[in-house]
Motif scaffolding. Structure first.
Motif, PDB file in Angstrom:
ATOM      1  N   THR A   1       3.569   2.600  13.997  1.00 27.93           N
ATOM      2  CA  THR A   1       4.589   1.833  14.296  1.00 27.93           C
ATOM      3  C   THR A   1       5.714   1.600  13.337  1.00 27.93           C
ATOM      4  OG1 THR A   1       3.409  -0.027  13.415  1.00 27.93           O
ATOM      5  CG2 THR A   1       3.163   0.335  15.641  1.00 27.93           C
ATOM      6  N   GLY A   2       5.612   2.477  12.158  1.00 23.76           N
ATOM      7  CA  GLY A   2       6.663   2.521  11.225  1.00 23.76           C
ATOM      8  C   GLY A   2       6.600   1.614  10.077  1.00 23.76           C
TER       9      GLY A   2
ATOM     10  N   LEU B   1       0.815  -1.113  -0.100  1.00 23.29           N
ATOM     11  CA  LEU B   1      -0.075   0.063  -0.071  1.00 23.29           C
ATOM     12  C   LEU B   1       0.988   1.175   0.103  1.00 23.29           C
ATOM     13  CD1 LEU B   1      -2.662   1.442   0.298  1.00 23.29           C
ATOM     14  CD2 LEU B   1      -2.461   1.087   2.771  1.00 23.29           C
ATOM     15  N   ALA B   2       2.032   1.378   0.696  1.00 25.16           N
ATOM     16  CA  ALA B   2       2.943   2.317   0.873  1.00 25.16           C
ATOM     17  C   ALA B   2       4.308   1.735   0.847  1.00 25.16           C
ATOM     18  CB  ALA B   2       2.512   3.062   1.830  1.00 25.16           C
ATOM     19  N   THR B   3       5.372   2.587   0.885  1.00 25.14           N
ATOM     20  CA  THR B   3       6.599   2.285   0.955  1.00 25.14           C
ATOM     21  C   THR B   3       6.780   1.687   2.534  1.00 25.14           C
ATOM     22  OG1 THR B   3       7.156   4.209  -0.326  1.00 25.14           O
ATOM     23  CG2 THR B   3       8.841   2.994   0.969  1.00 25.14           C
ATOM     24  N   LEU B   4       7.345   0.425   2.626  1.00 20.84           N
ATOM     25  CA  LEU B   4       7.099  -0.450   3.782  1.00 20.84           C
ATOM     26  C   LEU B   4       8.587  -0.363   4.425  1.00 20.84           C
ATOM     27  CD1 LEU B   4       5.280  -3.413   2.783  1.00 20.84           C
ATOM     28  CD2 LEU B   4       4.414  -1.957   4.586  1.00 20.84           C
ATOM     29  N   LYS B   5       8.701   0.087   5.815  1.00 18.56           N
ATOM     30  CA  LYS B   5       9.842   0.010   6.362  1.00 18.56           C
ATOM     31  C   LYS B   5       9.947  -1.633   7.177  1.00 18.56           C
ATOM     32  CE  LYS B   5       9.646   4.665   7.799  1.00 18.56           C
ATOM     33  NZ  LYS B   5       9.442   5.790   8.910  1.00 18.56           N
ATOM     34  N   PRO B   6      10.862  -2.020   7.646  1.00 20.12           N
ATOM     35  CA  PRO B   6      11.202  -3.156   8.246  1.00 20.12           C
ATOM     36  C   PRO B   6      10.303  -3.173   9.525  1.00 20.12           C
ATOM     37  CG  PRO B   6      13.188  -2.534   7.611  1.00 20.12           C
ATOM     38  CD  PRO B   6      12.342  -1.252   7.488  1.00 20.12           C
TER      39      PRO B   6
END
Length: 511
Positions: free
Chosen positions: A99-100, A52-57
């Protein structure tokens, strides 16, 4: 239940679609699900993990879809108040941002708000009862019963359905999952299913209805729609696509009758309704279905102008090539690390799992992690049902010694594609060693003197473009020539690329 991962040596990650064209390979996978209710539920309700969006770890302490707990207050909340306050699409989306896990933007928030609005309407929606005309289990008696008149229009209180469309990588599947997972537990009659699997089910029901009607005939769509409405009044279809004339001919009447029975439908697709079934046989007969989608559904574009496939992402080392002693050692170390996580569940040799009355031998495994040689899975006559059983049993799978596959290994390639589909749909975490980069194992040798058009037909270019792939990314293969085979090949390549990404590595394996 399981989890899948994939890695790429490119910076371009292409989430693939779940939509299956009429592939014999995929039909085999779907048919096995119809035979096993457990496998059906697994495929119907598993996430496709599109971005859905740029995912972070994901921080290890925060599961990807962790349900929020009701806040501790001095006043007792009713169940509905608790649901409205805590478990909604908007709040879950905000939690993922906080939560990032996600980086939000205004466009995504606008789409989430549409899902939130529908979610709120469903909390108070009570569809009209659909009488069970027959006390017996006979399909024949239900078909000919006259006790329940056919409604002429949708109930006035029925919320309007949603049609969400966008290119690969815009987050269609994640949106669908977020919406479906936050539906209140009290809403029992709901179903989330891949559209191709749904249509396989519909065709089987229509066939049974025609048999029950016998020589007198009749409209088999009405009883099928009625039974589907009894089973679920919220239907979520992932990857809505019309590629088959048989589907095109029955969709209008099926959707019309589902809406008349008060069913709320949410669809995701990679095309605007006006672009569905383009150049299809007898497309003029499908135009009323397009009108229905445009008028009875809220159509929303998921394209925010950002192509998330082109955003560089950190890659997780899960694919090891070429086949060297060093890579063999690395993959064995990884397996030992996973297998030793629970001392009370040590790896054992030759575990047996049963599928369709046959024993499938797993060379080495714990209850959650398995290791195979490629030949164990793809060089013997296993089917989609076998692979579904493997991915149902194990969250993490290691495969060693995947070869480069040409015309002499076409059967093995087909089985491998079926296995990848099962892994992807079950979100199985995957580690492999291969002769070449794993998403290029189907590629032809570019040094061979085959004509250029043999490598990249017009149809192949179209399919690769739809999936966001290029020839340089994955190569092409001359052993896949038919429309169904070409799509299965391209989709498998795209899935392998996605399953090697850092996002997949961090989120796969969580049921």
């Amino acid at each position: 239940m399981k989890a899948v991962r994939r890695i790429s040596t490119t910076s371009r990650i292409t989430p693939t679609r779940w939509v299956h064209p009429q592939s014999s390979i995929i039909r085999a996978s779907i048919s096995s699900k119809a035979s096993s209710s457990k496998s059906q539920n697994q495929i119907d309700n598993k996430a496709n993990n599109s971005t859905l969006a740029t995912l972070k770890p994901t921080p290890p302490e925060v599961p990807f879809f962790q349900e929020l707990k009701p806040p501790q207050t001095q006043h007792q909340q009713s169940p509905k108040q608790s649901i409205l306050r805590d478990v909604t699409p908007l709040r879950q989306y905000e939690k993922l941002i906080d939560t990032g896990v996600l980086r939000g933007d205004d466009h995504q928030t606008r789409i989430i708000q549409k899902l939130q609005n529908l979610h709120t309407q469903l909390l108070d929606y009570e569809p009209q009862p659909i009488p069970d005309e027959a006390q017996s289990n006979s399909l024949l008696s239900r078909l000919f019963s006259r006790e329940s008149p056919v409604p002429t229009s949708s109930p006035e209180n029925t919320p309007k359905g949603l049609y969400l469309y966008g290119d690969v990588g815009t987050g269609k599947t994640m949106l669908m999952d977020l919406f479906y997972k936050t539906l209140p537990p009290s809403l029992k009659r709901k179903r989330r299913v891949h559209f191709h699997a749904f249509m396989i089910d519909v065709h089987k029901r229509v066939h049974a209805a025609k048999i029950a009607m016998g020589f007198n005939g009749g409209d088999p769509i009405l009883p099928v729609a009625r039974d589907l409405a009894r089973e679920a009044y919220v239907l979520c279809f992932d990857e809505f696509q019309v590629t088959d004339i048989a589907d095109a001919m029955i969709l209008r009447r099926l959707l019309e009758n589902l809406l008349k029975y008060g069913v709320v439908v949410v669809l995701t697709s990679n095309r605007h309704p006006d672009d569905l079934y383009k150049n299809g046989i007898q497309r003029s007969s499908f135009l009323p279905t397009i009108d229905l989608l445009n008028t009875k559904f809220e159509v929303a574009d998921l394209d925010s102008g950002t192509d998330y496939r082109r955003i560089p992402r950190a890659l997780s080392k899960v694919y090891y090539d070429p086949l060297t002693p060093e890579n063999e050692q690395e993959i064995n170390k990884l397996f030992d690390s996973f297998a030793s996580a629970n001392p009370s569940d040590p790896p054992i040799p030759n575990r047996k799992i049963m599928t369709w009355g046959r024993a499938l031998i797993v060379p080495e495994s714990t209850s959650k992690v398995a290791k195979f040689d490629f030949a164990d899975l793809c060089d013997q006559p296993l089917s989609a049902s076998d692979y579904l059983e493997v991915t149902k049993n194990f969250e993490t799978i290691f495969i060693k010694n995947i070869p480069k596959m040409g015309l002499d290994k076409k059967d093995m390639a087909r089985r491998f594609i079926t296995f990848i589909d099962a892994c992807y749909e079950s979100k199985t975490k995957l580690f492999v060693t291969s002769e070449v980069p794993v998403f290029k194992v189907f590629s032809d040798d570019p040094n061979e003197s085959l004509p250029q058009h043999h490598y990249m037909s017009d149809h192949m270019r179209s399919v690769m473009d739809d999936l966001g792939l290029s020839k340089d990314d994955v190569g092409t293969s001359s052993m896949f020539t038919g429309e169904e085979e070409v799509f299965a090949f391209a989709r498998a390549c795209s899935r392998l690329v996605q399953m090697g990404s850092k996002e997949w590595a961090d989120t796969a394996g969580h049921s």
